[in-house]
Design an enzyme around this catalytic site. Sequence first.
Site, PDB file in Angstrom:
ATOM      1  N   GLU A 139       0.199  -2.297 -16.325  1.00  0.00           N
ATOM      2  CA  GLU A 139       0.568  -1.103 -15.557  1.00  0.00           C
ATOM      3  C   GLU A 139       1.802  -0.468 -16.177  1.00  0.00           C
ATOM      4  OE1 GLU A 139       0.888  -2.237 -11.424  1.00  0.00           O
ATOM      5  OE2 GLU A 139      -1.277  -2.215 -11.165  1.00  0.00           O
TER       6      GLU A 139
ATOM      7  N   HIS B 177       4.149   7.933  -6.069  1.00  0.00           N
ATOM      8  CA  HIS B 177       3.113   7.444  -6.985  1.00  0.00           C
ATOM      9  C   HIS B 177       2.511   8.667  -7.659  1.00  0.00           C
ATOM     10  CE1 HIS B 177      -0.236   5.332  -8.690  1.00  0.00           C
ATOM     11  NE2 HIS B 177       0.225   4.184  -8.222  1.00  0.00           N
TER      12      HIS B 177
ATOM     13  N   ARG C 103       6.956   5.154 -13.237  1.00  0.00           N
ATOM     14  CA  ARG C 103       6.433   6.162 -12.304  1.00  0.00           C
ATOM     15  C   ARG C 103       7.287   7.387 -12.103  1.00  0.00           C
ATOM     16  NH1 ARG C 103       4.279   2.141  -7.740  1.00  0.00           N
ATOM     17  NH2 ARG C 103       2.680   1.342  -9.123  1.00  0.00           N
TER      18      ARG C 103
ATOM     19  N   HIS D 125       5.273   6.918  -1.851  1.00  0.00           N
ATOM     20  CA  HIS D 125       4.558   5.646  -1.975  1.00  0.00           C
ATOM     21  C   HIS D 125       5.380   4.438  -1.542  1.00  0.00           C
ATOM     22  CE1 HIS D 125       1.601   2.923  -3.710  1.00  0.00           C
ATOM     23  NE2 HIS D 125       2.494   2.404  -4.526  1.00  0.00           N
TER      24      HIS D 125
ATOM     25  N   ARG E 220      11.297   1.194  -8.643  1.00  0.00           N
ATOM     26  CA  ARG E 220      10.577  -0.092  -8.694  1.00  0.00           C
ATOM     27  C   ARG E 220       9.546  -0.102  -9.814  1.00  0.00           C
ATOM     28  NH1 ARG E 220       5.525  -1.869  -6.355  1.00  0.00           N
ATOM     29  NH2 ARG E 220       5.257   0.219  -5.491  1.00  0.00           N
TER      30      ARG E 220
HETATM   31  P1  FAD Z   1       3.501  -4.028   5.262  1.00  0.00           P
HETATM   32  O1  FAD Z   1       2.443  -4.673   4.496  1.00  0.00           O
HETATM   33  O2  FAD Z   1       3.487  -2.557   5.333  1.00  0.00           O
HETATM   34  O3  FAD Z   1       3.471  -4.611   6.733  1.00  0.00           O
HETATM   35  C1  FAD Z   1       4.293  -4.074   7.729  1.00  0.00           C
HETATM   36  C2  FAD Z   1       3.847  -4.596   9.060  1.00  0.00           C
HETATM   37  O4  FAD Z   1       4.791  -4.263  10.059  1.00  0.00           O
HETATM   38  C3  FAD Z   1       2.525  -4.036   9.537  1.00  0.00           C
HETATM   39  O5  FAD Z   1       1.810  -5.077  10.128  1.00  0.00           O
HETATM   40  C4  FAD Z   1       2.948  -3.013  10.594  1.00  0.00           C
HETATM   41  O6  FAD Z   1       1.968  -2.737  11.553  1.00  0.00           O
HETATM   42  C5  FAD Z   1       4.122  -3.723  11.182  1.00  0.00           C
HETATM   43  N1  FAD Z   1       5.088  -2.878  11.892  1.00  0.00           N
HETATM   44  C6  FAD Z   1       5.756  -1.800  11.432  1.00  0.00           C
HETATM   45  N2  FAD Z   1       6.574  -1.324  12.371  1.00  0.00           N
HETATM   46  C7  FAD Z   1       6.427  -2.124  13.460  1.00  0.00           C
HETATM   47  C8  FAD Z   1       6.991  -2.142  14.760  1.00  0.00           C
HETATM   48  N3  FAD Z   1       7.866  -1.227  15.176  1.00  0.00           N
HETATM   49  N4  FAD Z   1       6.614  -3.123  15.621  1.00  0.00           N
HETATM   50  C9  FAD Z   1       5.690  -4.056  15.252  1.00  0.00           C
HETATM   51  N5  FAD Z   1       5.108  -4.059  14.037  1.00  0.00           N
HETATM   52  C10 FAD Z   1       5.482  -3.114  13.157  1.00  0.00           C
HETATM   53  N6  FAD Z   1       2.744  -3.149  -4.341  1.00  0.00           N
HETATM   54  C11 FAD Z   1       2.494  -4.011  -5.344  1.00  0.00           C
HETATM   55  O7  FAD Z   1       3.337  -4.860  -5.670  1.00  0.00           O
HETATM   56  N7  FAD Z   1       1.290  -3.986  -5.975  1.00  0.00           N
HETATM   57  C12 FAD Z   1       0.313  -3.090  -5.671  1.00  0.00           C
HETATM   58  O8  FAD Z   1      -0.749  -3.101  -6.246  1.00  0.00           O
HETATM   59  C13 FAD Z   1       0.571  -2.149  -4.652  1.00  0.00           C
HETATM   60  N8  FAD Z   1      -0.348  -1.204  -4.325  1.00  0.00           N
HETATM   61  C14 FAD Z   1      -0.101  -0.380  -3.268  1.00  0.00           C
HETATM   62  C15 FAD Z   1      -1.091   0.531  -2.881  1.00  0.00           C
HETATM   63  C16 FAD Z   1      -0.892   1.330  -1.769  1.00  0.00           C
HETATM   64  C17 FAD Z   1      -1.967   2.302  -1.341  1.00  0.00           C
HETATM   65  C18 FAD Z   1       0.317   1.233  -1.037  1.00  0.00           C
HETATM   66  C19 FAD Z   1       0.530   2.078   0.174  1.00  0.00           C
HETATM   67  C20 FAD Z   1       1.301   0.354  -1.435  1.00  0.00           C
HETATM   68  C21 FAD Z   1       1.111  -0.448  -2.549  1.00  0.00           C
HETATM   69  N9  FAD Z   1       2.077  -1.365  -2.965  1.00  0.00           N
HETATM   70  C22 FAD Z   1       1.821  -2.224  -3.981  1.00  0.00           C
HETATM   71  C23 FAD Z   1       3.282  -1.562  -2.172  1.00  0.00           C
HETATM   72  C24 FAD Z   1       3.073  -2.783  -1.273  1.00  0.00           C
HETATM   73  O9  FAD Z   1       1.753  -2.795  -0.800  1.00  0.00           O
HETATM   74  C25 FAD Z   1       4.015  -2.800  -0.094  1.00  0.00           C
HETATM   75  O10 FAD Z   1       5.322  -2.545  -0.501  1.00  0.00           O
HETATM   76  C26 FAD Z   1       3.950  -4.169   0.580  1.00  0.00           C
HETATM   77  O11 FAD Z   1       2.633  -4.445   0.950  1.00  0.00           O
HETATM   78  C27 FAD Z   1       4.866  -4.205   1.781  1.00  0.00           C
HETATM   79  O12 FAD Z   1       4.623  -5.398   2.474  1.00  0.00           O
HETATM   80  P2  FAD Z   1       5.391  -5.668   3.822  1.00  0.00           P
HETATM   81  O13 FAD Z   1       4.907  -6.951   4.338  1.00  0.00           O
HETATM   82  O14 FAD Z   1       6.833  -5.473   3.600  1.00  0.00           O
HETATM   83  O15 FAD Z   1       4.945  -4.458   4.760  1.00  0.00           O
HETATM   84  C1  SIN Z   2      -1.067   0.786  -7.933  1.00  0.00           C
HETATM   85  O1  SIN Z   2      -2.077   0.088  -7.903  1.00  0.00           O
HETATM   86  O2  SIN Z   2      -0.921   1.744  -8.689  1.00  0.00           O
HETATM   87  C2  SIN Z   2       0.046   0.453  -7.021  1.00  0.00           C
HETATM   88  C3  SIN Z   2       0.886  -0.552  -7.639  1.00  0.00           C
HETATM   89  C4  SIN Z   2       2.240  -0.588  -6.977  1.00  0.00           C
HETATM   90  O3  SIN Z   2       2.550   0.221  -6.116  1.00  0.00           O
HETATM   91  O4  SIN Z   2       3.013  -1.444  -7.388  1.00  0.00           O
END
Ligand code: FAD
Ligand code: SIN
Length: 543
Positions: free
Chosen positions: A113, A241, A293, A354, A389
């Site tokens: 990537e 993104h 990015r 993103h 990032r």
């Molecule tokens: P999340 O997975 O967002 O979980 C947050 C949780 O908190 C959810 O369950 C939500 O419902 C809950 N929540 C929020 N507010 C409240 C509240 N007030 N009360 C109760 N619950 C609440 N990163 C990579 O490293 N590789 C990738 O390939 C990648 N691809 C991505 C593709 C997309 C489309 C997106 C959007 C992001 C991507 N990212 C990627 C970034 C990565 O997915 C996120 O940064 C990561 O998943 C965040 O994880 P988290 O557990 O911190 O939060």
């Molecule tokens: C992607 O698949 O392009 C997302 C990867 C990331 O947000 O790190």
Amino acid sequence: MRIETDVLIIGSGIAGLRFAIEVSEFAEVYIVTKKDKAESNTNYAQGGIASVLSPDDDFELHIKDTLSAGDGLCNRDAVELIVREGPGEIQKLIELGTQFSINKSGRLDLAKEGGHSRSRIVHAKDLTGYEVERALLKRISEIKNIHLLENHFAIDLITEHHIGKKRKSSDEKIHCWGAYVFDVKKGEVHTFISKVTLLATGGLGQAYLHTTNPPIATGDGFAMAYRAGALIGNMEFVQFHPTALFESDSENRSTKPAFLISEAVRGFGAKLRLKNGEEFMHKYDPRGELAPRDIVARAIDSELKKSGDSFVYLDLTFKNSDEVKEKFPNIYAKCLEKNIDITRDLIPVIPAAHYACGGVVTDFEGQTTIENLFATGEVAMTGVHGANRLASNSLLEALVFSKNAARACRRVILNHQYNLPEGIPDWIDTSRLTTEEQILISQSRHEIREILWDYVGIVRSNERLNRALRRCKLIYEEVKSMYDESKISEEILELRNLIEVAYLITYSASLRKESRGLHYNIDYPFKDDVNFLKPTLVQNPLI
Ligand code: FAD
Ligand code: SIN
């Protein structure tokens, strides 16, 4: 209802679930999550998880790539931590049942990537997040002392403020003793009292009009922590993104996320083209499509401004079509639903908000500046990402810091390093209005998203930031009175959080009078290492 527990986890994405699995070994755990348990940014992650696993790779290279993307603001020790612990965390996910893609030699298939000097992205086709979330939730469901409550929306953290205790000086520590949580189905607010609380609430993409983030990403954790008095850092560094699918309804008001066309697609060789078919990335960076990015998103933005077009194209048509379908089945299927056959048609793409590189400031064990409040995952600012990032470092950071936070949590619980006070009151409902005011809530939400998109986006200026600040202040006052009078609902709670994070992003951007990483201000187009080689830190002045 009052629930007393050892550990309260807010959020059921990768950060919350990884932490829960570790701490369940010694504690009773409640996870509250505001929607369905799988609904999270994690669930939509496509590209994968960066980790040094190939013989031609080494830790130093991954560290160097991360530091280079972070543009001077990463904490090298934090970066080193995630890079060195990465392979162990991938192994742990495999033990927990995650099925990653395997290559022809039977080893993990490693993709490339932007910004990575080696192929090091472990993935499950283009549905990595879905697979990781599935495996973690399955494991959680087997652990008796973890209670997962869906449709439970955390409103505010419980601190001294709620027991009417004023701090004598700003040096005096604030303590967290749980949270007030809105049970959406019952319409009641419960009091969760906990020895340790983890914020794992994910990102804030929904503060912008165009985003890859699902509707849950309303920045609740950043706002809750700020209101409670935690130190918050680097909020100006919002990552766009470069390649979200452009759709003709992209201009509408819905909170529906823009579908992501993974960076792995460019890693596989896809080219960016203008509408007239011309390639342009080599004009901006020798790494072309695989530059970090911030560079790719700014290049697209600049070309769109020059041409007046609404999108550029991503071209995969010259690649072997069977391989494209095999590697990107989800992207292939989703685009086909929109009548785009990515093996034959160009894909229209635009940048979209993103990822939040800043957040609640923590140490290397996820401890925030509030005692016994931890934060991991996207809501945290650990020092790993700096000003930008590196792709696929987010899931890795969430895993490593959640595991380390669990170690600190073990110390707190087993050594009784908590002090739950008497007299924590239950929630007092002071609302008067009903949901007839719904239209005002959705109008304000839309206004916030437009303001950030128009004035605090990929390219900023002093005038745009000042305009955004003035508008944010006005909306803040309106939302505050709406919140004070409204019946509690998810909509008003999210709006209250969105205006708080909109203000934090804009204010932090106005403090950084230079351009670095994701923050580009045309009035200060250069880096200023003398004055700004440091994080932007903000704290609630009212606490
Ligand atoms: P999340 O997975 O967002 O979980 C947050 C949780 O908190 C959810 O369950 C939500 O419902 C809950 N929540 C929020 N507010 C409240 C509240 N007030 N009360 C109760 N619950 C609440 N990163 C990579 O490293 N590789 C990738 O390939 C990648 N691809 C991505 C593709 C997309 C489309 C997106 C959007 C992001 C991507 N990212 C990627 C970034 C990565 O997915 C996120 O940064 C990561 O998943 C965040 O994880 P988290 O557990 O911190 O939060
Ligand atoms: C992607 O698949 O392009 C997302 C990867 C990331 O947000 O790190």
